[in-house]
Design a protein around this motif. Structure first.
Motif, PDB file in Angstrom:
ATOM      1  N   HIS A 199       0.841  -1.193   0.000  1.00 55.59           N
ATOM      2  CA  HIS A 199       0.000   0.000   0.000  1.00 55.59           C
ATOM      3  C   HIS A 199       0.880   1.247   0.000  1.00 55.59           C
ATOM      4  O   HIS A 199       1.995   1.236   0.533  1.00 55.59           O
ATOM      5  N   ALA A 200       0.370   2.313  -0.588  1.00 61.17           N
ATOM      6  CA  ALA A 200       1.133   3.565  -0.691  1.00 61.17           C
ATOM      7  C   ALA A 200       1.541   4.080   0.686  1.00 61.17           C
ATOM      8  O   ALA A 200       2.662   4.570   0.865  1.00 61.17           O
ATOM      9  N   ASN A 201       0.656   3.958   1.676  1.00 58.05           N
ATOM     10  CA  ASN A 201       0.993   4.424   3.031  1.00 58.05           C
ATOM     11  C   ASN A 201       2.204   3.682   3.592  1.00 58.05           C
ATOM     12  O   ASN A 201       3.073   4.284   4.234  1.00 58.05           O
ATOM     13  N   LEU A 202       2.253   2.379   3.360  1.00 57.59           N
ATOM     14  CA  LEU A 202       3.375   1.584   3.855  1.00 57.59           C
ATOM     15  C   LEU A 202       4.670   1.954   3.145  1.00 57.59           C
ATOM     16  O   LEU A 202       5.720   2.082   3.769  1.00 57.59           O
ATOM     17  N   LEU A 203       4.595   2.167   1.832  1.00 61.23           N
ATOM     18  CA  LEU A 203       5.788   2.547   1.080  1.00 61.23           C
ATOM     19  C   LEU A 203       6.321   3.905   1.529  1.00 61.23           C
ATOM     20  O   LEU A 203       7.537   4.084   1.679  1.00 61.23           O
ATOM     21  N   VAL A 204       5.432   4.868   1.752  1.00 59.45           N
ATOM     22  CA  VAL A 204       5.858   6.183   2.231  1.00 59.45           C
ATOM     23  C   VAL A 204       6.495   6.045   3.612  1.00 59.45           C
ATOM     24  O   VAL A 204       7.546   6.631   3.892  1.00 59.45           O
ATOM     25  N   HIS A 205       5.877   5.234   4.462  1.00 64.87           N
ATOM     26  CA  HIS A 205       6.425   5.033   5.809  1.00 64.87           C
ATOM     27  C   HIS A 205       7.819   4.406   5.753  1.00 64.87           C
ATOM     28  O   HIS A 205       8.737   4.851   6.458  1.00 64.87           O
ATOM     29  N   LEU A 206       7.996   3.397   4.905  1.00 64.63           N
ATOM     30  CA  LEU A 206       9.312   2.765   4.769  1.00 64.63           C
ATOM     31  C   LEU A 206      10.358   3.752   4.267  1.00 64.63           C
ATOM     32  O   LEU A 206      11.484   3.794   4.773  1.00 64.63           O
ATOM     33  N   ALA A 207       9.993   4.566   3.277  1.00 65.18           N
ATOM     34  CA  ALA A 207      10.931   5.564   2.753  1.00 65.18           C
ATOM     35  C   ALA A 207      11.327   6.553   3.842  1.00 65.18           C
ATOM     36  O   ALA A 207      12.504   6.908   3.982  1.00 65.18           O
ATOM     37  N   GLU A 208      10.371   6.984   4.644  1.00 63.46           N
ATOM     38  CA  GLU A 208      10.668   7.929   5.722  1.00 63.46           C
ATOM     39  C   GLU A 208      11.511   7.296   6.822  1.00 63.46           C
ATOM     40  O   GLU A 208      12.398   7.943   7.387  1.00 63.46           O
ATOM     41  N   VAL A 209      11.257   6.036   7.126  1.00 62.46           N
ATOM     42  CA  VAL A 209      12.036   5.337   8.157  1.00 62.46           C
ATOM     43  C   VAL A 209      13.489   5.208   7.721  1.00 62.46           C
ATOM     44  O   VAL A 209      14.413   5.472   8.509  1.00 62.46           O
ATOM     45  N   LEU A 251      -3.253   7.264  -8.229  1.00 65.51           N
ATOM     46  CA  LEU A 251      -4.339   7.591  -7.310  1.00 65.51           C
ATOM     47  C   LEU A 251      -4.829   9.017  -7.528  1.00 65.51           C
ATOM     48  O   LEU A 251      -6.033   9.289  -7.460  1.00 65.51           O
ATOM     49  N   GLN A 252      -3.924   9.936  -7.796  1.00 68.18           N
ATOM     50  CA  GLN A 252      -4.285  11.330  -8.027  1.00 68.18           C
ATOM     51  C   GLN A 252      -5.137  11.472  -9.289  1.00 68.18           C
ATOM     52  O   GLN A 252      -6.034  12.303  -9.353  1.00 68.18           O
ATOM     53  N   GLN A 253      -4.876  10.644 -10.279  1.00 65.31           N
ATOM     54  CA  GLN A 253      -5.626  10.681 -11.536  1.00 65.31           C
ATOM     55  C   GLN A 253      -6.884   9.808 -11.479  1.00 65.31           C
ATOM     56  O   GLN A 253      -7.532   9.580 -12.495  1.00 65.31           O
ATOM     57  N   ASN A 254      -7.209   9.292 -10.287  1.00 60.97           N
ATOM     58  CA  ASN A 254      -8.370   8.413 -10.081  1.00 60.97           C
ATOM     59  C   ASN A 254      -8.311   7.149 -10.937  1.00 60.97           C
ATOM     60  O   ASN A 254      -9.332   6.660 -11.419  1.00 60.97           O
ATOM     61  N   TRP A 312      10.751   5.582  -2.401  1.00 66.66           N
ATOM     62  CA  TRP A 312      10.122   6.786  -2.942  1.00 66.66           C
ATOM     63  C   TRP A 312       9.827   6.604  -4.424  1.00 66.66           C
ATOM     64  O   TRP A 312       8.750   6.961  -4.905  1.00 66.66           O
ATOM     65  N   SER A 313      10.771   6.058  -5.179  1.00 65.45           N
ATOM     66  CA  SER A 313      10.550   5.875  -6.618  1.00 65.45           C
ATOM     67  C   SER A 313       9.477   4.815  -6.881  1.00 65.45           C
ATOM     68  O   SER A 313       8.849   4.822  -7.938  1.00 65.45           O
ATOM     69  N   THR A 314       9.254   3.918  -5.945  1.00 61.06           N
ATOM     70  CA  THR A 314       8.206   2.911  -6.082  1.00 61.06           C
ATOM     71  C   THR A 314       6.835   3.507  -5.791  1.00 61.06           C
ATOM     72  O   THR A 314       5.851   3.174  -6.463  1.00 61.06           O
ATOM     73  N   VAL A 315       6.754   4.401  -4.812  1.00 64.21           N
ATOM     74  CA  VAL A 315       5.449   4.925  -4.407  1.00 64.21           C
ATOM     75  C   VAL A 315       4.970   6.079  -5.290  1.00 64.21           C
ATOM     76  O   VAL A 315       3.761   6.292  -5.425  1.00 64.21           O
ATOM     77  N   ILE A 316       5.878   6.823  -5.902  1.00 65.57           N
ATOM     78  CA  ILE A 316       5.469   7.990  -6.698  1.00 65.57           C
ATOM     79  C   ILE A 316       4.522   7.599  -7.838  1.00 65.57           C
ATOM     80  O   ILE A 316       3.478   8.241  -8.012  1.00 65.57           O
ATOM     81  N   PRO A 317       4.805   6.558  -8.644  1.00 71.68           N
ATOM     82  CA  PRO A 317       3.841   6.175  -9.682  1.00 71.68           C
ATOM     83  C   PRO A 317       2.474   5.769  -9.114  1.00 71.68           C
ATOM     84  O   PRO A 317       1.438   6.049  -9.709  1.00 71.68           O
TER      85      PRO A 317
END
Length: 147
Positions: free
Chosen positions: A77-87, A130-133, A120-125
């Motif tokens: 999930h995007a939330n998990l990927l963002v969390h991993l990148a931040e960690v 998601l932004q484009q629905n 980060w490069s994995t979650v950006i796409p």
């Protein structure tokens, strides 16, 4: 309690601590897919995999590693990927602060930086879709389901 009894007898609790969680408790701390992955990983590492299930266990291990690394249709999930990148990015700062000599931590810092950039490069796409629905494809049985 047992901790109080150990303290009264001057036995440090750390020596009596179990190294693993009891089976009835640890069974519910992960999903069935995660249990299968951990079991396959251990069996292949320890060399106790049965010949009849060896190919299936190797496939389970390979799929789990791809998910953890964020390769292919990982289903993270995007939330998990963002969390991993931040960690990983936060850990870079901790490593840098732990020593004044750059040569001492440079290799570990670079590895953490690469891992953070990878997530980060994995979650950006995914975030762009998601932004484009648009729909984000996820596997039928993800290793790390979003709760």
């Amino acid at each position: 309690t047992s901790t109080l009894q150990l303290q009264q007898e001057n036995i440090p609790y750390g020596q009596m601590e179990p190294r693993i969680l009891p089976l009835p408790l640890s069974r519910y701390l992960c999903s069935e897919a995660q249990r299968d992955w951990w079991s396959a990983t251990y069996r292949l590492y320890a060399g106790t995999a049965e010949m009849g299930t060896l190919a299936k266990q190797k496939l389970t291990l390979q799929r789990g590693l791809e998910v953890v690394r964020g390769v292919g249709n990982h289903g993270l999930h995007a939330n998990l990927l963002v969390h991993l990148a931040e960690v990983f990015a936060a850990r870079m700062g901790e490593v840098q602060e732990s020593s004044e000599q750059p040569w001492f931590y440079k290799e570990q810092w670079s590895a953490l930086q690469e891992r953070s950039a990878h997530y980060w490069s994995t979650v950006i796409p995914i975030l762009q879709r998601l932004q484009q629905n648009l729909t984000v494809l996820v596997p039928k049985d993800p290793l790390f389901p979003h709760l």
